[in-house]
Design a protein around this motif. Structure first.
Motif, mmCIF file in Angstrom:
data_model
loop_
_atom_site.group_PDB
_atom_site.id
_atom_site.type_symbol
_atom_site.label_atom_id
_atom_site.label_comp_id
_atom_site.label_asym_id
_atom_site.label_seq_id
_atom_site.Cartn_x
_atom_site.Cartn_y
_atom_site.Cartn_z
ATOM 1 N N LYS A 1 0.813 -1.210 0.000
ATOM 2 C CA LYS A 1 0.000 0.000 0.000
ATOM 3 C C LYS A 1 0.849 1.263 0.000
ATOM 4 O O LYS A 1 0.395 2.312 -0.482
ATOM 5 N N HIS A 2 2.067 1.188 0.575
ATOM 6 C CA HIS A 2 2.876 2.409 0.618
ATOM 7 C C HIS A 2 3.534 2.708 -0.740
ATOM 8 O O HIS A 2 4.224 3.723 -0.879
ATOM 9 N N THR B 1 3.164 3.974 -4.454
ATOM 10 C CA THR B 1 2.232 4.810 -5.211
ATOM 11 C C THR B 1 2.409 4.542 -6.701
ATOM 12 O O THR B 1 3.527 4.602 -7.225
#
Length: 1446
Positions: free
Chosen positions: A1191-1192, A1194
């Motif tokens: 999730k971190h 981008t």
């Protein structure tokens, strides 16, 4: 592109070879510590008089010779070296500097002066002898490279100096390796115009040790023997070189004399043969011309006879039938054919004779060459035998007179050189000049003769052809014009005779002109060849003399230097032996000499000043001679300090040499010239020579000596002073050429007087005279307004060697202008300018006359002055007036010179006409008459609006208009309508001139069908017509048109998400139903709407259009409508709706430079961008190790690319990232490996263990990062107590244990181990100290009697190569060891192919250890590797094989 660059390079080199023989040793420009910038190059000019030009940014610069301190740019020449310097460098000096020879570029260099500051300056540095010293500076802005200087001498990266630059280009470092006392001094960093200095101080090594007296004595004896051998060898080599130089010089002189004799003999033979060949060729050419003339006369005679016969027969048989006429035609054709055959036969005979003559000439030339070759061979054999015998006698004499050889050889050499130079000069003068001039003259004369013969033959053929053509023409005309055959035959006969005579005269004239031109060219070429031969001979003689002098001087200097060095080394060895014998036996501190205490060396033995106690190989054991031993137990004893060096340095005196040589100088007659040079000694006095003659301070010469500067001043230069000047001091010479010029000169008073304008009246003569001086020949040209004036009816020009006169007769006003004269000779061109002013009456005043006021009380009008005032100012204007209706003119008189007049003596309502003449001092101009001007106020109507086109027909155009807004105070009584064709500037009135149009419309019937017209209208009131309106729209005279039909072939040529490109074909014309289309409208409709919207507001004339601003992936209906003057046609649309999207494209990555591997330090940002093309828009998926990214991470997608971004990377982010781009057409995938790591942690404690004597095994605990970083490895370094520097022992070690070899007893060792990964090194883990200092007892040694030993040995490999197996892509290191005396030459082979010059292999040979490094192993590197050691005593070799694993 590479081929073009290579082609340009070859073209540039070819251009350079026109002027120079070679260019080498090029040094780029750089700023020095004294604020000057210098660059240099070595080039050998073919012509020493060639001009050397210096440019900066394309602008030529003037430069001096370095003797004047005020000169900004200078050039100094030392032999073939050209040194360019720029003094007091400033920011304005930055730019591109270019050196040209004549018009060809030779060298370019760019001087950049960045405007930066030093943030951190250099500092004073102290180091111990043997250690490395580092200077570091930091700059305010990035600079790729700066200049480093040591004691004002520029240094470069190499074995001694290590220059490094940081990644940001702001921190620059200089490391001085293995410092010695010689490295003391000031070090400077230069960037742009700023510099920073730091001082290096090298201190003695406090840990140095001496060695025992026995070892010192033995080494001294060996050194003495070696010096003696070197001395003997140097003397022997010097003597051998001297003998060889004398032998070669003698052989060269003999060979030159022999060649001169041969050339002289061959030249005489060749000249005789060439004269004979020329004579024969001339005779043959004359014979060929005579025969051609005879043939031509015969052809003309027969043609004349044939024409006479034809005329006679035609006259006699005029009334006969066509049969007799046909018979006559056949007879004429037969005779013409016979004559052509005869002419062709004779032409063939002439061609055969020409070929025979050419064969004879070729045979003569071949025999001449054969005879020359045979004579040369015989004389060469005789000379070789004579040279061999002379050499044997000379060797015998030299052997017997060994003691007195040097003096006798020197004197004999000088005498022989003088005699040889004189003889050589004379022979070269005769042989080369005769040979070259004769060859060139004969060759060019032969070419001219051949060309003349060819042209004569062509002209004869042309004459025969023309004669034959004329004969055929005569026969044809006789047949066609039988009624007038007699008269025409007579006319043709006369015409043929005249033309034949004219052609014969023309051929003779051309042959004579060509012969004269060939003779003139041959003479010019002979003179030019003679001049070039003399110049080349002088240059060759000068170069030969310089090379001979240089060889003798070099041999003598080398001999003296070798003898002096041998003497100094012998004396030094004797002193060392005496000191060792007298002081080597002291004990308990007495008699100690502290020799070899290491304070003055680095242990390498290179400067023989101590170090660790060794003299040659640097491997002493540190034993002292002061009685204290190695543990310094005798420090309390008083030590003896050596005052000076053990072996004193000797300063070599290289004798006198030139610092600045002479430079070629040019001076004008009557001026002073100066030649100057500078030597390195102020005590020496040199001699000056001109063309070999010694000069003294008299007869116009002044010799000046100012310290080391020597000058020769030539006062009042004349032509006799031109020549070659030489300065000589103790065998050193410098030459230069003085060129005395005599350019054209004009006296200042004469020039000032000539510059004054010459003023004459029309019809008079103008004269210009100008005396001058200068060397003839002089070319004189007169110009008027930059157009050259030539001798003619009104131009008389007189010329002489001292003055010129221009006379212009019957000058007219148009002759006024600038008169310029150009006087030119071979040295310069001067110009003088004057002005001619011709006075005349003015031209008439210029119209149009403008009425300023026309009221009841006055009429005021103005005009323009005359175009030409006649050369003098206007004084006034003369006016006359006439009232309309009267025949007389009344004089108004003269008015002031302003072109305006106000007449108040008028009657209201009257009209007046005026005549105006201008007046100057020469008289009145012609008359200008004005139009009638009415008294009273004029009020004209305003201009109407442009007319409107109501309708058009092929014979009529109907126009209408509106009245003007301003009527001028009265009523409008009518209109005038005007027309013009489109593109014309001429308006013509439509209605009759006396019949204005009463209505506001009019039918124009005076039109041409198909023509295009414009119309304008003007209103008329009682005062007259007003200003016309603007033009109307264009109208074509034709009947009304029909609307066009549907467009054809409507299709889509391109599309995107926001645009759509259309194309179509214009509609077909159907006469009477559908006319030609003049434009098109495009209409679109969204799929969910019912109304059409017109996209373009104005019709387009091209058959293509692009609709933009569409909504992506939306559906649209599209149609196209054609229009013309008759209206719109029917629309043409697509059968289906259109989707706004580009054509389908399979996804494909477009960036070819995308990286597949990336290393990132933990905590830094990770950014990966990919570019692709795909249609429709694809689906983009990013995976890490086959699963979706965290999730971190981008992900940013856009139309033609995607980006992966990690703001703060962690170790867990390491992995293989894959991006997949997919749409309905296909998909594509790209993978990149990202390795996130950090600075490695150091390994654990290091343990030492000795299993084998002379080795130490290191072991350590693995680094904590070893388990999670498979690229982590180790590096081991060591340092011993003698060499206080860290050295890498092993790198890229993937285990935790390593054995170090070559551990010497008596030394202490320190080890440290680093962990290393893709980021860098960890902190080191230090080991305990290994080993202790070896203690030795004192002993006394009696030096045995020395004896001479022979250490020479053939090459031998003591350590062989081993079998190597390496993975593909890794390094491979091979090494072996070889010994031998003298040192053998090492050569590496791969599959029997030498590798010594292959840049893909790194080959070293250090102290007998031969190594080869392959940086990146590939399949082509497999095979057998062989090392061969060779020397004069033999050779040895060893081999191995390399296996490359997949």
């Amino acid at each position: 592109m590479l081929r073009k660059l290579n082609q340009k390079k070859k073209e540039r080199e070819a251009e350079q070879l026109k002027y120079v023989e070679k260019i080498h040793s090029v040094k780029q420009i750089g700023v020095k510590t004294d604020g000057t910038a210098e660059f240099e190059l070595d080039m050998k000019l073919k012509d020493p008089s060639s001009k050397i030009l210096l440019y900066k940014d394309g602008e030529m610069l003037d430069y001096g010779d370095g003797t004047d301190d005020a000169t900004k740019h200078n050039m100094q020449k030392f032999g073939e070296t050209y040194l360019f310097s720029i003094r007091d460098v400033g920011p304005e000096d930055a730019g591109l500097y270019q050196v040209d020879v004549e018009e060809v570029n030779m060298f370019s260099t760019s001087l950049t002066l960045p405007d930066v500051e030093f943030n951190d300056m250099l500092k004073k540095t102290k180091v111990v002898e043997g250690q490395d010293a580092m200077f570091e500076c930091a700059l305010s802005d990035p600079v790729p490279q700066i200049t480093w200087c040591a004691n004002d001498i520029s240094v470069e990266h190499g074995d001694k100096y290590d220059i490094t630059v940081s990644e940001d280009k702001q921190v620059h470092k200089l490391t001085v390796k293995n410092c010695t006392k010689d490295d003391n001094g000031v070090y400077t960093a230069i960037v742009g115009l700023r510099s920073s200095q730091g001082t290096l101080v090298v201190e003695d090594d406090p840990n140095g040790r001496g060695k025992g007296a026995d070892e010192l004595a033995r080494r001294l004896a060996e050194e003495k023997d070696r010096l003696q051998r070197e001395k003997d060898e140097a003397a022997r080599r010097a003597q051998a070189e001297k003998d060889e130089a004398a032998r070669k010089a003698q052989a060269e002189r003999d060979e030159a004399a022999r060649r001169a004799a041969e050339q002289d003999k061959e030249a005489r033979k060749a000249q005789a043969k060439r004269d004979e060949a020329v004579r024969k060729a001339q005779a043959e050419r004359d014979e060929a011309a005579r025969k051609a003339q005879e043939v031509q006369d015969e052809v003309a005679r027969r043609a004349q006879a044939a024409r006479d016969e034809a005329a006679r027969k035609a006259q006699e048989e005029q009334d006969e039938a066509a049969r007799r006429a046909q018979a006559e035609k056949d007879e004429a054709a037969r005779k013409a054919q016979a004559e052509r055959d005869e002419a062709a036969k004779r032409a063939a005979e002439q061609d055969k004779e020409a070929r025979k003559a050419q064969a004879k000439r070729d045979e003569a030339v071949r025999k001449a060459h054969a005879e020359q070759d045979e004579a040369a061979r015989r004389e060469q054999a005789e000379k070789d035998e004579a040279a061999r015998k002379a050499q044997e006698v000379q060797d015998e004499v030299a052997r017997r007179a060994q003691g007195a050889r040097d003096e006798a050889a020197r004197k004999a050499q000088e005498e022989q050189d003088k005699a040889a130079r004189r003889a050589q000069a004379e022979k070269d003068e005769a042989a080369r000049k005769a040979q070259e001039v004769q060859d060139e003259v004969a060759r060019r004369a032969q070419g001219a003769r051949d060309e003349a013969a060819r042209k004569a033959q062509e002209e004869q053929d042309e004459a025969a052809r023309r004669s034959q053509a004329e004969k055929d023409e005569a026969a044809r005309k006789a047949q066609e014009e039988q009624d007038e055959v007699a008269r025409r035959a007579k006319a043709e006969k006369d015409e043929a005779a005249r033309k034949a005579q004219e052609e014969q005269d023309e051929a003779a004239r051309r042959a004579k002109a060509e012969k004269d031109e060939a003779a003139r060219k041959a003479q010019e070429e002979q003179d030019e060849a003679a001049r070039r031969a003399k110049a080349e001979k002088d240059e060759a003689a000068r170069k030969a003399q310089e090379e001979q002098d240089e060889a003798a001087r070099t041999a003598k200097a080398e001999k003296d230097e070798a003898a002096r060095k041998a003497q100094e080394e012998q004396e030094a060895a004797e002193r060392m032996a005496a000191m060792a014998a007298g002081k080597g036996g002291g004990q308990n501190g007495s008699g100690g000499s502290s020799m070899g205490d290491g304070n003055e060396g680095d242990g390498t033995g290179k400067n023989r000043k101590g170090g660790d106690g060794t003299l040659r190989d640097g491997k002493g054991d540190g034993f002292d001679l002061d009685g204290t031993g190695g543990d310094k137990s005798g420090d309390k004893a008083k030590k003896r300090v050596r005052v000076g060096e053990l072996v004193p340095n000797s300063i070599l005196d290289h004798g006198v040499h030139l610092l600045d040589g002479l430079s070629d100088t040019a001076a004008n007659i009557g001026e002073s010239a100066q030649l100057s040079c500078k030597i390195n000694s102020e005590d020496k006095t040199g001699l000056w020579y001109k063309d070999g003659k010694k000069l003294e301070s008299k007869d116009g010469f002044t010799i000046v000596k100012d310290g080391a500067h020597h000058k020769l001043i030539i006062n009042d230069c004349q032509e006799r002073d031109a020549g070659k000047y030489k300065f000589e001091v103790e065998g050193r010479k410098s030459e230069a050429t003085l060129i005395v010029q005599d350019p054209p000169k004009i006296d200042a008073d004469t020039l000032s007087k000539f510059s004054e304008p010459v003023i004459v009246k029309a019809g008079e003569n103008a004269s210009f005279k100008l005396p001058f001086s200068g060397k003839v020949p002089i070319k004189i040209q007169w110009f008027k307004e930059d157009e050259e004036m030539l001798q003619g009816h009104s131009v008389k020009i007189e010329k002489s060697s001292a003055h010129t006169h221009l006379l212009l007769t019957k000058c007219q006003r148009k002759d006024t202008g600038e008169i310029k004269i150009k006087i030119k000779n071979e040295f310069a061109t001067v110009e003088a300018t004057s002005k001619l002013i011709v006075l005349d009456r003015p031209t008439p005043p210029q119209g149009p006359v403008e009425t300023v006021e026309s009221s009841l009380s006055a009429i005021e009008f103005k005009w323009r002055p005359p175009k030409d005032d006649g050369g003098c100012p206007l004084t006034n204007y003369n006016l006359e007036r006439q009232q309309l209706g009267r025949n007389t003119w009344s004089k108004i008189g003269d008015i002031p010179g302003q072109p305006t007049y106000r007449d108040t003596n008028i009657d209201c309502g009257r009209k007046y006409c005026y005549r105006i003449r201008a007046k100057n001092s020469e008289g009145f101009s012609d008359v200008m008459t004005t139009n009638d001007i009415a008294a009273g106020t004029l009020a004209f109507p305003g201009s109407p609006a442009p007319p409107k086109i109501v309708s058009t027909f092929k014979d009529c155009i109907n126009c209408a208009w509106l009245p003007p807004s301003s009527t001028g105070g009265g009523s409008i009584i009518g209109y005038n309508l005007e027309k013009r064709k489109k593109g014309s500037n001429v308006w013509s009135q439509v209605n009759p001139k006396d019949d204005s149009i009463r209505d506001k419309k009019y039918a124009v019937k005076d039109v041409i069908e198909g023509a295009e017209y414009e119309f304008r209208v003007c209103a008329i009131n009682t005062c007259g017509p007003g200003e016309p309106s603007g033009p109307s729209e264009c109208a074509i005279a034709r009947d009304p048109k029909k609307p066009p039909g549907k467009v054809k072939d409507l299709k889509i040529t391109g599309s995107s998400y926001t645009s759509l490109s259309l194309s179509w074909t214009k509609p077909t014309e159907v006469k009477g139903e559908e006319d030609e289309a003049k434009g098109y409208f495009v209409e679109i409709r969204h799929a969910d709407q019912l109304e059409w919207s017109r996209y373009n507001s104005n019709a387009v004339i091209q058959t293509s259009f692009t609709v933009v601003g569409l909504k992506s992936m939306a559906m649209y209906w599209v149609r196209v409508i054609a229009i013309n003057e008759g209206g719109e046609g029917l629309p043409q649309s697509f059968d289906n709706y259109i989707i706004a999207m580009p054509p389908p494209v399979k996804p494909k990555f477009t960036d070819k430079k995308m990286k597949s591997f990336m290393v990132v330090k933990a905590g830094n940002t990770v950014r990966v961008s990919v570019s692709f093309e795909a249609s429709p828009l694809p689906d983009i998926t990013w995976l890490k190790d086959g699963v979706p990214v965290a999730k971190h991470v981008t992900i940013t997608n856009f139309e033609k690319g995607s980006q992966l971004f990690i703001y703060t990377s962690e170790l867990s982010d390491t992995g293989i990232y894959m991006v997949n781009v997919k749409n309905m057409v296909g998909q594509d995938t790209f993978a990149i490996e990202i390795r996130v790591t950090d600075d490695p942690k150091p390994p654990g404690p290091v343990e030492l263990e000795q299993n084998v004597h002379g080795t130490v095994t290191l072991s350590w605990t693995p680094s904590p990062d070893e388990k999670r970083d498979n690229h982590l490895h180790y590096m081991v370094m060591k340092r011993d107590s003698v060499k206080q520097t860290w050295r890498i022992v092993v790198d890229r070690l993937f285990n935790n244990k390593f054995t170090v070899i070559n551990i010497l007893p008596g030394r202490e060792y320190n080890f440290r181990v680093f962990a290393k990964n893709d980021i860098g090194l960890s902190e080191p883990s230090m080991s305990p100290v290994w080993g202790t200092t070896k203690q030795r007892e004192k002993f006394t040694y009696n030096m045995p009697v020395s004896r001479t030993l022979d250490f020479q040995a053939p090459p031998k490999f003591i350590v062989s190569l081993k079998l190597h197996t390496a993975p593909q892509g890794y390094e491979c290191y091979m090494s072996c060891a070889a010994t031998g005396n003298p040192t053998p030459h090492i050569t590496w082979y791969h599959n029997n192919v030498s590798l010594n010059t292959n840049p893909n292999y790194y080959i070293t040979n250090v102290c007998g250890v031969c190594s080869l490094l392959i940086l990146k192993v590939g399949p082509k590197d497999m095979g057998e590797y062989t090392v061969v050691a060779e020397s004069p005593l033999g050779h040895d070799e060893c081999s191995t094989k390399l296996i490359v694993k997949e």
